[in-house]
Design an enzyme around this catalytic site. Sequence first.
Site, PDB file in Angstrom:
ATOM      1  N   TYR A  92      10.636  -4.046  -8.659  1.00  0.00           N
ATOM      2  CA  TYR A  92       9.336  -3.923  -9.318  1.00  0.00           C
ATOM      3  C   TYR A  92       8.424  -2.844  -8.746  1.00  0.00           C
ATOM      4  CZ  TYR A  92       4.472  -5.202 -10.463  1.00  0.00           C
ATOM      5  OH  TYR A  92       3.170  -5.169 -10.851  1.00  0.00           O
TER       6      TYR A  92
ATOM      7  N   ASN B  71       1.419   0.400   5.935  1.00  0.00           N
ATOM      8  CA  ASN B  71       1.810  -0.354   4.745  1.00  0.00           C
ATOM      9  C   ASN B  71       2.622  -1.544   5.217  1.00  0.00           C
ATOM     10  OD1 ASN B  71       4.398   0.106   2.250  1.00  0.00           O
ATOM     11  ND2 ASN B  71       2.684  -1.277   2.200  1.00  0.00           N
ATOM     12  N   GLY B  72       2.240  -2.717   4.743  1.00  0.00           N
ATOM     13  CA  GLY B  72       2.961  -3.933   5.123  1.00  0.00           C
ATOM     14  C   GLY B  72       1.984  -5.071   5.321  1.00  0.00           C
TER      15      GLY B  72
ATOM     16  N   CYS C 229       0.864  -1.172   0.000  1.00  0.00           N
ATOM     17  CA  CYS C 229       0.000   0.000   0.000  1.00  0.00           C
ATOM     18  C   CYS C 229       0.902   1.224   0.000  1.00  0.00           C
ATOM     19  CB  CYS C 229      -0.853   0.049   1.262  1.00  0.00           C
ATOM     20  SG  CYS C 229      -2.023  -1.317   1.398  1.00  0.00           S
TER      21      CYS C 229
ATOM     22  N   GLY D 208      -1.003   1.113  -4.974  1.00  0.00           N
ATOM     23  CA  GLY D 208      -2.301   0.506  -4.724  1.00  0.00           C
ATOM     24  C   GLY D 208      -3.381   1.212  -5.494  1.00  0.00           C
TER      25      GLY D 208
HETATM   26  P1  AMP Z   1       3.048 -14.054 -13.971  1.00  0.00           P
HETATM   27  O1  AMP Z   1       2.217 -14.113 -15.177  1.00  0.00           O
HETATM   28  O2  AMP Z   1       2.268 -14.557 -12.767  1.00  0.00           O
HETATM   29  O3  AMP Z   1       4.367 -14.724 -14.108  1.00  0.00           O
HETATM   30  O4  AMP Z   1       3.304 -12.524 -13.627  1.00  0.00           O
HETATM   31  C1  AMP Z   1       4.448 -11.865 -14.015  1.00  0.00           C
HETATM   32  C2  AMP Z   1       4.120 -10.423 -14.341  1.00  0.00           C
HETATM   33  O5  AMP Z   1       3.428  -9.817 -13.254  1.00  0.00           O
HETATM   34  C3  AMP Z   1       5.351  -9.588 -14.592  1.00  0.00           C
HETATM   35  O6  AMP Z   1       5.121  -8.870 -15.783  1.00  0.00           O
HETATM   36  C4  AMP Z   1       5.477  -8.643 -13.417  1.00  0.00           C
HETATM   37  O7  AMP Z   1       5.791  -7.345 -13.832  1.00  0.00           O
HETATM   38  C5  AMP Z   1       4.107  -8.659 -12.781  1.00  0.00           C
HETATM   39  N1  AMP Z   1       4.165  -8.803 -11.310  1.00  0.00           N
HETATM   40  C6  AMP Z   1       5.129  -9.330 -10.565  1.00  0.00           C
HETATM   41  N2  AMP Z   1       4.786  -9.324  -9.255  1.00  0.00           N
HETATM   42  C7  AMP Z   1       3.576  -8.775  -9.186  1.00  0.00           C
HETATM   43  C8  AMP Z   1       2.683  -8.477  -8.115  1.00  0.00           C
HETATM   44  N3  AMP Z   1       2.986  -8.758  -6.871  1.00  0.00           N
HETATM   45  N4  AMP Z   1       1.501  -7.910  -8.414  1.00  0.00           N
HETATM   46  C9  AMP Z   1       1.182  -7.662  -9.692  1.00  0.00           C
HETATM   47  N5  AMP Z   1       1.972  -7.901 -10.748  1.00  0.00           N
HETATM   48  C10 AMP Z   1       3.156  -8.457 -10.504  1.00  0.00           C
END
Ligand code: AMP
Length: 484
Positions: A250, A101-102, A2, A28
């Site tokens: 990320y 946040n956490g 968040c 978020g």
């Molecule tokens: P996946 O299809 O499950 O392998 O998701 C990978 C993609 O989701 C990558 O393009 C990342 O940028 C993105 N991603 C990685 N971690 C998260 C997260 N916690 N929440 C949303 N998107 C994510």
Amino acid sequence: MCGIIGIMGTGKASSELYNGLFAIQHRGQNGAGMYVNDGKESRIHKGPGLVGEVFSKSILDYLEGNRGLGHVRYPTIGSDTSRDAQPFVIYEPMEIGMVHNGNIVNIDQLSKEFDLELRSECDLEVILNIFSRFLKEEGDLSEDSLFSAVGNTMDVLNGSYSVVAMLPGIGMLFFRDPHAIRPMVYGGKISLDGTSYAVASENIVLDILGYEIIRDVRGGEAILVKEDKTVVKRQVRAMKPKHCMFEWVYFARTDSTIEKTNVYESRLRLGKELAKEWKKKKRGLDVIVPVPDTARTYALAMAEELDVPFREGLLRNRYIGRTFIMPDQTSRETAVRTKLNPIIEEVKGKRVGLVDDSIVRGTTSKKLVELMRRAGAREVHFFIGSPPIISPCYYGVDMPTKHELIASHSTVKEICEQIGADSLTYQSLEGLMDGLQRKIENLCTACLNEDYPTQVREDIRQYYADKREEQRKDALAEQSASVI
Ligand code: AMP
């Protein structure tokens, strides 16, 4: 994850919070909220949606006062925005507004131990109740009592938490978990009207609002900005820092600086590290294409290091959020291309180096490789900015259960086959450390090596796995299907 903001200012807090929340909207998109106090009365407004959807001019005018809290919400498992949106307020032993946040790992155990009657599934309610209970036990509201209550709260909380509390008549109190897992930074500004202080998840909020950065809040530290704007700092508990590596990889905004390490610069270094891995393979590439947006910085540095052209071979529709609903008659292919569309001219007949920040389940990567091939790419070599993610995060990053994480049960070679790429290059753990310019012992790398900074017992892992399964079933039942 968040985003949080606290302001103890001189002007209209709701205006600053509104602008500040826009700066951390990336943390978020599920809901937003504000608590504002004018020295006598508090007003609160929160709800589902983006900042611009939750607040209108008339609502901001209604939120009168020069101090307040702001929150943008990222949903965690089993949660419901209308019930769990922050800020929360309690009136015992005094009015306390709070945001955080956490993620607290042991909420179930704590709610039983403290016999809490909870009205939400939000872990903030647990933090707020326990803190207010400890404060009441102190018997007064002195500074010492406040810090003592924070220390006692830290002793029972297991997890990550960056917390801001507003205690009208006393001041703004903020603290960060002893391992400093989630970011938190504070700053000040002096104007003709007087001195103001602000605290936020990321420094960009303070930059945008004209606050000068003072520093990151230390793990286990609590800071009180009093009504007269004097600042009292106390190192309440002390442990080794374990900052979440995923913030740089990320989550955080590219222009942020966390713990004195700029996110953009660290992503450039991570891109260079990826290029070094590729050089060992002694193969060629004609073009480097990022999966927008995060991976753009990785790809830029890779292209420079490898002397291969960088091209925007995939365009993201910026009007689609993560909440895109796939209408019944829409095929998966159409849905993917509504969100991400290749520029055929840039990839056709070429050996494409496609760069993303992470692979979680592997479903996105598989679709992206297909998209590139359909656009005529001769070869698709996939690059990932982070090392393989093998274990769930219990500290606030929404990640699926262990068995859903493709790297938890497949080798790099197997993942490469499953996503249909010609090769797959992950960041190495050493490359990650070099990129972030940190030692592994100072980072939380639990999702990469299961080295959790706090104890996460087997029953807790199971609790989360069960909740996730429940959520998955609910989502399937709704079948509104998100895209990628
Ligand atoms: P996946 O299809 O499950 O392998 O998701 C990978 C993609 O989701 C990558 O393009 C990342 O940028 C993105 N991603 C990685 N971690 C998260 C997260 N916690 N929440 C949303 N998107 C994510």
